[in-house]
Design a protein around this motif. Structure first.
Motif, PDB file in Angstrom:
ATOM      1  N   GLU A 168      73.561  58.980  63.881  1.00 17.10           N
ATOM      2  CA  GLU A 168      72.672  60.115  64.086  1.00 17.10           C
ATOM      3  C   GLU A 168      71.262  59.635  64.405  1.00 17.10           C
ATOM      4  OE1 GLU A 168      75.082  62.922  60.868  1.00 17.10           O
ATOM      5  OE2 GLU A 168      73.054  62.231  60.409  1.00 17.10           O
ATOM      6  N   HIS A 226      72.918  69.728  64.942  1.00 23.89           N
ATOM      7  CA  HIS A 226      73.555  68.533  65.498  1.00 23.89           C
ATOM      8  C   HIS A 226      74.048  68.798  66.922  1.00 23.89           C
ATOM      9  CE1 HIS A 226      73.583  66.936  61.421  1.00 23.89           C
ATOM     10  NE2 HIS A 226      74.128  65.815  61.847  1.00 23.89           N
ATOM     11  N   TYR A 263      75.133  61.541  67.576  1.00 27.76           N
ATOM     12  CA  TYR A 263      74.518  62.851  67.401  1.00 27.76           C
ATOM     13  C   TYR A 263      73.001  62.767  67.620  1.00 27.76           C
ATOM     14  CZ  TYR A 263      78.764  64.714  65.191  1.00 27.76           C
ATOM     15  OH  TYR A 263      80.046  65.126  64.942  1.00 27.76           O
ATOM     16  N   VAL A 291      69.947  64.886  66.414  1.00 29.48           N
ATOM     17  CA  VAL A 291      69.754  65.852  65.333  1.00 29.48           C
ATOM     18  C   VAL A 291      68.354  66.460  65.426  1.00 29.48           C
ATOM     19  CG1 VAL A 291      69.835  66.239  62.847  1.00 29.48           C
ATOM     20  CG2 VAL A 291      71.315  64.501  63.887  1.00 29.48           C
TER      21      VAL A 291
END
Length: 207
Positions: free
Chosen positions: A25, A64, A72, A74
């Motif tokens: 992420e 997300h 991802y 975010v």
């Protein structure tokens, strides 16, 4: 790196509500109205991916987006939005902290700062908190098209000096403009390099 696909993967208020499919992420955060949604849309070459508004404080959830089915992006709520109630600000701050401190997949947090101004106390306090928590972060100076080249360079250097009062060396930093695409390739290439480095880690050190 080239973004070929960006899919909305879900919104959450708790770590337990994050998308079940786990990928690295890369999160984006900044003071309200710093240009976060516009930057995200620029990076993904999709003007409608993240909600943009002239009214600050619109993002109230952890959003997300699945990029290339590999990682991802975010979108975190902004901090420092004064027009929200105290209880609302505290709830939002706790949600942000929970994500930053508890998400095991967080590879990098990009903190957005308006390139036209000195780093404010609320921004510096946030950066210091990240440092104390050993959260990996980089800085993106947004709205780089709003000053002339010389004025922009002077302001960036001033902000770097302020940061170096607290750190021995600069964190990774970038200058961006959602209007003309400045910084897009540099930011995406940096994310690509982090992903490549993660692939080369021993299995015991991977997310």
């Amino acid at each position: 790196m080239k973004i070929n696909e960006a899919l909305f993967a879900g919104s959450s208020t708790r770590i337990s509500e994050k998308p079940k499919q786990k990928f690295p992420e890369f999160a984006f955060i900044g003071r309200s109205n710093v240009g976060k949604s516009s930057l995200i849309n620029m990076l993904c070459n999709n003007r409608k991916l993240a909600m943009t508004s002239s009214t600050p404080g619109k993002t109230r959830l952890v959003n997300h987006f699945l990029i290339n089915r590999q990682w991802y992006l975010v979108d975190l709520p902004g901090y420092g939005y004064a027009k929200m109630s105290m209880s609302g600000r505290q709830k939002l701050a706790q949600m942000i902290r929970n994500y930053i401190n508890l998400s095991e997949e967080l590879a990098m947090l990009f903190v957005l700062i308006d390139s036209r101004h000195d780093i404010g106390k609320i921004d510096m306090d946030f950066l210091i908190e990240l440092g104390e928590g050993r959260i990996p972060f980089g800085i993106i100076f947004t709205k780089g098209d709003k000053l002339g080249p010389d004025a922009l360079k002077r302001q960036i250097e001033k902000n770097k000096e302020m940061i170096l009062e607290h750190w021995e060396e600069m964190p990774p930093y970038f200058v961006s403009s959602s209007e003309n695409g400045t910084g897009r390739q540099e930011i995406l290439e940096y994310i690509g390099s982090v992903l490549d480095n993660m692939k080369n880690l021993p299995d015991t050190q991977k997310l």
